[in-house]
Design a protein around this motif. Structure first.
Motif, PDB file in Angstrom:
ATOM      1  N   ARG A  77      72.051 -36.738 -51.865  1.00  0.00           N
ATOM      2  CA  ARG A  77      71.261 -37.631 -51.022  1.00  0.00           C
ATOM      3  C   ARG A  77      71.035 -38.976 -51.718  1.00  0.00           C
ATOM      4  O   ARG A  77      71.104 -40.035 -51.103  1.00  0.00           O
ATOM      5  CB  ARG A  77      69.917 -36.982 -50.692  1.00  0.00           C
ATOM      6  CG  ARG A  77      69.166 -37.759 -49.623  1.00  0.00           C
ATOM      7  CD  ARG A  77      67.823 -37.143 -49.243  1.00  0.00           C
ATOM      8  NE  ARG A  77      67.829 -35.697 -49.281  1.00  0.00           N
ATOM      9  CZ  ARG A  77      66.762 -34.981 -49.552  1.00  0.00           C
ATOM     10  NH1 ARG A  77      65.612 -35.551 -49.835  1.00  0.00           N
ATOM     11  NH2 ARG A  77      66.826 -33.662 -49.568  1.00  0.00           N
ATOM     12  N   ARG A  78      70.773 -38.934 -53.042  1.00  0.00           N
ATOM     13  CA  ARG A  78      70.617 -40.194 -53.786  1.00  0.00           C
ATOM     14  C   ARG A  78      71.900 -40.977 -53.813  1.00  0.00           C
ATOM     15  O   ARG A  78      71.895 -42.205 -53.711  1.00  0.00           O
ATOM     16  CB  ARG A  78      70.148 -39.892 -55.212  1.00  0.00           C
ATOM     17  CG  ARG A  78      68.699 -39.605 -55.332  1.00  0.00           C
ATOM     18  CD  ARG A  78      68.230 -39.648 -56.782  1.00  0.00           C
ATOM     19  NE  ARG A  78      69.062 -38.892 -57.685  1.00  0.00           N
ATOM     20  CZ  ARG A  78      68.856 -37.629 -58.059  1.00  0.00           C
ATOM     21  NH1 ARG A  78      67.832 -36.979 -57.567  1.00  0.00           N
ATOM     22  NH2 ARG A  78      69.665 -37.025 -58.892  1.00  0.00           N
ATOM     23  N   LYS A  79      73.047 -40.303 -53.964  1.00  0.00           N
ATOM     24  CA  LYS A  79      74.343 -40.989 -53.992  1.00  0.00           C
ATOM     25  C   LYS A  79      74.644 -41.625 -52.641  1.00  0.00           C
ATOM     26  O   LYS A  79      75.173 -42.730 -52.584  1.00  0.00           O
ATOM     27  CB  LYS A  79      75.456 -40.024 -54.379  1.00  0.00           C
ATOM     28  CG  LYS A  79      75.416 -39.600 -55.801  1.00  0.00           C
ATOM     29  CD  LYS A  79      75.668 -40.785 -56.703  1.00  0.00           C
ATOM     30  CE  LYS A  79      75.661 -40.359 -58.151  1.00  0.00           C
ATOM     31  NZ  LYS A  79      75.821 -41.476 -59.067  1.00  0.00           N
ATOM     32  N   VAL A  80      74.350 -40.945 -51.565  1.00  0.00           N
ATOM     33  CA  VAL A  80      74.609 -41.494 -50.222  1.00  0.00           C
ATOM     34  C   VAL A  80      73.680 -42.660 -49.942  1.00  0.00           C
ATOM     35  O   VAL A  80      74.104 -43.659 -49.348  1.00  0.00           O
ATOM     36  CB  VAL A  80      74.451 -40.386 -49.158  1.00  0.00           C
ATOM     37  CG1 VAL A  80      74.451 -40.961 -47.758  1.00  0.00           C
ATOM     38  CG2 VAL A  80      75.545 -39.354 -49.313  1.00  0.00           C
ATOM     39  N   ALA A  81      72.454 -42.569 -50.394  1.00  0.00           N
ATOM     40  CA  ALA A  81      71.486 -43.645 -50.151  1.00  0.00           C
ATOM     41  C   ALA A  81      71.753 -44.855 -51.042  1.00  0.00           C
ATOM     42  O   ALA A  81      71.220 -45.932 -50.805  1.00  0.00           O
ATOM     43  CB  ALA A  81      70.061 -43.137 -50.387  1.00  0.00           C
ATOM     44  N   GLY A  82      72.572 -44.699 -52.060  1.00  0.00           N
ATOM     45  CA  GLY A  82      72.936 -45.824 -52.915  1.00  0.00           C
ATOM     46  C   GLY A  82      71.989 -46.092 -54.062  1.00  0.00           C
ATOM     47  O   GLY A  82      71.961 -47.183 -54.609  1.00  0.00           O
ATOM     48  N   GLU A  83      71.202 -45.138 -54.437  1.00  0.00           N
ATOM     49  CA  GLU A  83      70.270 -45.339 -55.558  1.00  0.00           C
ATOM     50  C   GLU A  83      70.959 -45.180 -56.871  1.00  0.00           C
ATOM     51  O   GLU A  83      71.828 -44.486 -57.121  1.00  0.00           O
ATOM     52  CB  GLU A  83      69.111 -44.355 -55.463  1.00  0.00           C
ATOM     53  CG  GLU A  83      68.239 -44.621 -54.278  1.00  0.00           C
ATOM     54  CD  GLU A  83      67.091 -43.615 -54.207  1.00  0.00           C
ATOM     55  OE1 GLU A  83      66.873 -42.859 -55.178  1.00  0.00           O
ATOM     56  OE2 GLU A  83      66.435 -43.590 -53.185  1.00  0.00           O
TER      57      GLU A  83
END
Length: 83
Positions: A77-83
């Motif tokens: 989820r963090r990777k998809v959100a770009g964090e």
């Protein structure tokens, strides 16, 4: 019951026993070993007994190894959100 299902149920019993034992690393080493052993067993059961048993055992294994799955979903989820 065929041999693949017997091995899968043995894996589930061993995984539950390991979960009851205290460890210093909060079971992460055991989780890696259980994942490494469980994936081929899951493929074997799916091949031998069909996709329904494969999905049933996937859900059973996911219930035992829920914290590694939670961390993988959080990481994704963090990777998809770009964090």
């Amino acid at each position: 019951m065929n041999l693949g299902l017997a091995v899968a149920f043995l894996w589930l019993i061993v995984a539950n026993i390991i979960a009851m034992l205290p460890t210093r690393d909060h079971h992460w080493t055991a989780a890696y070993v259980l994942i490494a052993v469980g994936i081929p067993v899951l493929g074997w059961v799916t091949w031998e007994s069909g996709p329904v048993w494969g999905l049933v055992l996937l859900v059973m294994g996911a219930s035992v190894l829920r914290w590694p799955l939670i961390f993988v979903f959080r990481w994704a989820r963090r990777k998809v959100a770009g964090e």
